[in-house]
Enzyme design. Structure first.
Site, PDB file in Angstrom:
ATOM      1  N   ARG A  20       0.832  -1.229   0.000  1.00 51.89           N
ATOM      2  CA  ARG A  20       0.000   0.000   0.000  1.00 51.89           C
ATOM      3  C   ARG A  20       0.854   1.261   0.000  1.00 51.89           C
ATOM      4  O   ARG A  20       0.548   2.248   0.684  1.00 51.89           O
ATOM      5  CB  ARG A  20      -0.968   0.020   1.184  1.00 51.89           C
ATOM      6  CG  ARG A  20      -1.940  -1.110   1.202  1.00 51.89           C
ATOM      7  CD  ARG A  20      -2.885  -1.131  -0.023  1.00 51.89           C
ATOM      8  NE  ARG A  20      -3.625  -2.375  -0.046  1.00 51.89           N
ATOM      9  CZ  ARG A  20      -3.224  -3.462  -0.723  1.00 51.89           C
ATOM     10  NH1 ARG A  20      -2.127  -3.455  -1.455  1.00 51.89           N
ATOM     11  NH2 ARG A  20      -3.947  -4.552  -0.689  1.00 51.89           N
ATOM     12  N   SER A  41     -11.118  -1.175   3.307  1.00 52.56           N
ATOM     13  CA  SER A  41     -10.451  -1.433   4.593  1.00 52.56           C
ATOM     14  C   SER A  41      -9.795  -0.139   5.065  1.00 52.56           C
ATOM     15  O   SER A  41      -9.017   0.460   4.332  1.00 52.56           O
ATOM     16  CB  SER A  41      -9.372  -2.497   4.430  1.00 52.56           C
ATOM     17  OG  SER A  41      -9.974  -3.698   4.048  1.00 52.56           O
ATOM     18  N   GLU A  70      -5.126   3.401   6.568  1.00 52.53           N
ATOM     19  CA  GLU A  70      -4.802   3.355   5.133  1.00 52.53           C
ATOM     20  C   GLU A  70      -5.448   4.554   4.424  1.00 52.53           C
ATOM     21  O   GLU A  70      -4.913   5.085   3.455  1.00 52.53           O
ATOM     22  CB  GLU A  70      -5.330   2.037   4.557  1.00 52.53           C
ATOM     23  CG  GLU A  70      -4.999   1.853   3.092  1.00 52.53           C
ATOM     24  CD  GLU A  70      -5.541   0.541   2.523  1.00 52.53           C
ATOM     25  OE1 GLU A  70      -5.323  -0.518   3.147  1.00 52.53           O
ATOM     26  OE2 GLU A  70      -6.184   0.596   1.471  1.00 52.53           O
TER      27      GLU A  70
HETATM   28  C1  LIG Z   1     -15.596  -1.064  -1.385  1.00 49.69           C
HETATM   29  C2  LIG Z   1     -14.118  -0.791  -1.487  1.00 49.69           C
HETATM   30  C3  LIG Z   1     -13.243  -1.835  -1.705  1.00 49.69           C
HETATM   31  C4  LIG Z   1     -11.864  -1.592  -1.805  1.00 49.69           C
HETATM   32  N1  LIG Z   1     -11.038  -2.642  -2.026  1.00 49.69           N
HETATM   33  C5  LIG Z   1      -9.718  -2.432  -2.142  1.00 49.69           C
HETATM   34  C6  LIG Z   1      -8.825  -3.527  -2.395  1.00 49.69           C
HETATM   35  O1  LIG Z   1      -9.219  -4.665  -2.550  1.00 49.69           O
HETATM   36  N2  LIG Z   1      -7.501  -3.238  -2.485  1.00 49.69           N
HETATM   37  C7  LIG Z   1      -7.007  -1.981  -2.345  1.00 49.69           C
HETATM   38  O2  LIG Z   1      -5.787  -1.789  -2.446  1.00 49.69           O
HETATM   39  N3  LIG Z   1      -7.828  -0.933  -2.101  1.00 49.69           N
HETATM   40  C8  LIG Z   1      -9.165  -1.122  -2.000  1.00 49.69           C
HETATM   41  N4  LIG Z   1     -10.002  -0.062  -1.763  1.00 49.69           N
HETATM   42  C9  LIG Z   1      -9.428   1.285  -1.550  1.00 49.69           C
HETATM   43  C10 LIG Z   1      -9.295   2.149  -2.816  1.00 49.69           C
HETATM   44  O3  LIG Z   1     -10.235   1.778  -3.813  1.00 49.69           O
HETATM   45  C11 LIG Z   1      -7.876   2.084  -3.400  1.00 49.69           C
HETATM   46  O4  LIG Z   1      -6.914   2.540  -2.459  1.00 49.69           O
HETATM   47  C12 LIG Z   1      -7.732   2.897  -4.684  1.00 49.69           C
HETATM   48  O5  LIG Z   1      -6.465   2.645  -5.231  1.00 49.69           O
HETATM   49  C13 LIG Z   1      -7.863   4.413  -4.461  1.00 49.69           C
HETATM   50  O6  LIG Z   1      -7.922   5.034  -5.747  1.00 49.69           O
HETATM   51  P1  LIG Z   1      -8.748   6.389  -5.959  1.00 49.69           P
HETATM   52  O7  LIG Z   1      -8.620   6.784  -7.372  1.00 49.69           O
HETATM   53  O8  LIG Z   1     -10.127   6.254  -5.456  1.00 49.69           O
HETATM   54  O9  LIG Z   1      -7.913   7.373  -5.049  1.00 49.69           O
HETATM   55  P2  LIG Z   1      -8.459   8.647  -4.266  1.00 49.69           P
HETATM   56  O10 LIG Z   1      -9.246   8.200  -3.085  1.00 49.69           O
HETATM   57  O11 LIG Z   1      -9.104   9.591  -5.199  1.00 49.69           O
HETATM   58  O12 LIG Z   1      -7.084   9.275  -3.775  1.00 49.69           O
HETATM   59  C14 LIG Z   1      -6.249   8.573  -2.883  1.00 49.69           C
HETATM   60  C15 LIG Z   1      -4.894   9.319  -2.820  1.00 49.69           C
HETATM   61  O13 LIG Z   1      -4.269   9.206  -4.093  1.00 49.69           O
HETATM   62  C16 LIG Z   1      -3.990  10.502  -4.623  1.00 49.69           C
HETATM   63  N5  LIG Z   1      -4.170  10.450  -6.074  1.00 49.69           N
HETATM   64  C17 LIG Z   1      -5.259  10.006  -6.768  1.00 49.69           C
HETATM   65  N6  LIG Z   1      -5.024  10.098  -8.093  1.00 49.69           N
HETATM   66  C18 LIG Z   1      -3.771  10.620  -8.228  1.00 49.69           C
HETATM   67  C19 LIG Z   1      -2.946  10.959  -9.343  1.00 49.69           C
HETATM   68  N7  LIG Z   1      -3.360  10.802 -10.599  1.00 49.69           N
HETATM   69  N8  LIG Z   1      -1.719  11.455  -9.107  1.00 49.69           N
HETATM   70  C20 LIG Z   1      -1.266  11.623  -7.845  1.00 49.69           C
HETATM   71  N9  LIG Z   1      -1.987  11.341  -6.747  1.00 49.69           N
HETATM   72  C21 LIG Z   1      -3.236  10.843  -6.942  1.00 49.69           C
HETATM   73  C22 LIG Z   1      -4.992  11.436  -3.961  1.00 49.69           C
HETATM   74  O14 LIG Z   1      -4.508  12.765  -3.953  1.00 49.69           O
HETATM   75  C23 LIG Z   1      -5.053  10.825  -2.562  1.00 49.69           C
HETATM   76  O15 LIG Z   1      -3.966  11.264  -1.790  1.00 49.69           O
HETATM   77  C24 LIG Z   1     -11.370  -0.266  -1.673  1.00 49.69           C
HETATM   78  C25 LIG Z   1     -12.271   0.782  -1.468  1.00 49.69           C
HETATM   79  C26 LIG Z   1     -13.627   0.535  -1.384  1.00 49.69           C
HETATM   80  C27 LIG Z   1     -14.575   1.683  -1.193  1.00 49.69           C
END
Ligand SMILES: Cc1cc2nc3c(=O)[nH]c(=O)nc-3n(C[C@H](O)[C@H](O)[C@H](O)COP(=O)(O)OP(=O)(O)OC[C@H]3O[C@@H](n4cnc5c(N)ncnc54)[C@H](O)[C@@H]3O)c2cc1C
Length: 307
Positions: A176, A226, A296
């Site tokens: 992560r 999580s 996380e």
């Molecule tokens: C139901 C559910 C299930 C999930 N299951 C998993 C799983 O199985 N495994 C897992 O690892 N995670 C899981 N997650 C967590 C999440 O989906 C991941 O961490 C995902 O990678 C976050 O991506 P995001 O685009 O939504 O990031 P955001 O929430 O939009 O941003 C997260 C961080 O990344 C930064 N960021 C986003 N895009 C960029 C970019 N282009 N450049 C620089 N920084 C950026 C943001 O500024 C922020 O600091 C789950 C979440 C939910 C709601």
């Protein structure tokens, strides 16, 4: 106030799409958060660059949001420019088994594209509700796969506004974590190395993993997945369950009874409720097991700024 007014004028002149005083709730999977002074929808690289340069010129904080599935936004909202990348989402190039995509594309959309084009390797990510950029930042992973297994190269905007490239070895991937976890830059494009597969098999794998998710996770509720990282030699969900915390709630923020690692928003939880519940869980788990769970999800306050 003057700076917001100035930023609005500059954004309009630069033809960057934005709205003012816009609730951030619908842009997060937790459905929590106040209003952004300026909410920017970037479709092009120029719009991303202009937004950042205008925020800096007007001394406003700015932040990047992918699909908002790993963030907890304050009730007070965001005082500057919240830049959404969800429309920066095209496939840029495909060469045999390599594909290069813009960072705002969702992992789900990319997995659907891979299925259509019979490319295998990303099945593990089909149920992760994040964007490609957010996935790289967190080295998102599930069911034995991680972004680090498939990402070969990243194009990003450095703090000086220059486009840079990092190869896989320089991305500092760990559990992560990547070099972008410390906001080293804004991820623009990501290249994946996949391999040729059979559509039937790719589809069957995705369906199996999605079924496992539906069975185990409280997908009918707002959540950020999580909330805690996996501690060494254990599981956060196991420790939380053993501490008898399932069903425990603060306001509408609740420890899921279906999956103890998920803290859910039952309806109208505030960021305060959520943070209070996180503290309560950390304290109770520590008292029971001696392990302090590390968060996380990423907390965003009104003046959190990128870079
Ligand atoms: C139901 C559910 C299930 C999930 N299951 C998993 C799983 O199985 N495994 C897992 O690892 N995670 C899981 N997650 C967590 C999440 O989906 C991941 O961490 C995902 O990678 C976050 O991506 P995001 O685009 O939504 O990031 P955001 O929430 O939009 O941003 C997260 C961080 O990344 C930064 N960021 C986003 N895009 C960029 C970019 N282009 N450049 C620089 N920084 C950026 C943001 O500024 C922020 O600091 C789950 C979440 C939910 C709601």
């Amino acid at each position: 106030m003057k700076t917001i007014k100035q930023a609005k004028r500059l954004l309009r002149d630069a033809k960057v799409p934005f709205s003012c005083n816009c609730s951030l709730k619908p842009y997060t999977s937790l459905h929590i958060g106040g209003k952004a002074a300026l909410l920017i929808e970037a479709y092009t690289l120029k719009q991303i660059k202009d937004s950042i340069s205008i925020a800096k010129q007007c001394a406003l904080p700015y932040y990047i949001l992918g699909n908002g599935s790993n963030v907890l936004i304050d009730e007070e909202g965001y005082a500057g420019c919240m830049i959404l990348l969800r429309n920066y989402n095209r496939i840029v190039q495909r060469e045999e088994e390599r594909v290069r995509v813009q960072s705002g594309m969702t992992l789900k959309a990319l997995c659907d594209w891979c299925l259509d084009h019979e490319l295998s390797g990303l099945e593990f990510a089909c149920g992760i509700p994040g964007s490609v950029g957010g996935g790289v930042v967190m080295n998102a992973g599930a069911y034995g796969g991680e972004m680090k297994d498939v990402v070969t190269r990243v194009w990003y905007l450095d703090p000086q506004g220059e486009i840079q490239i990092k190869e896989r070895e320089a991305l500092d991937f760990a559990y992560r974590h990547s070099c972008f976890s410390h906001q080293e830059g804004i991820i623009l494009e990501v290249e994946f190395q996949l391999h040729k597969g059979k559509q039937q098999e790719i589809k069957a794998k995705m369906e199996e993993l999605n079924e496992r998710r539906r069975y185990k996770q409280p997908l009918a509720h707002y959540s950020a997945g999580s909330v805690f990282k996996r501690p060494p030699n254990s599981y956060a969900s196991l420790l939380i369950a053993q501490a008898g915390l399932q069903g425990k709630h603060v306001g509408d923020a609740c420890v899921s009874t279906k999956h103890a690692g998920f803290l859910i928003n039952l309806h109208e939880a505030s960021a305060y409720d959520f943070l209070t519940l996180i503290k309560l869980v950390q304290t109770a788990v520590y008292a029971k097991s001696g392990i302090w769970l590390e968060c996380e999800i990423i907390q965003i306050t009104p003046n959190t700024t990128f870079g």
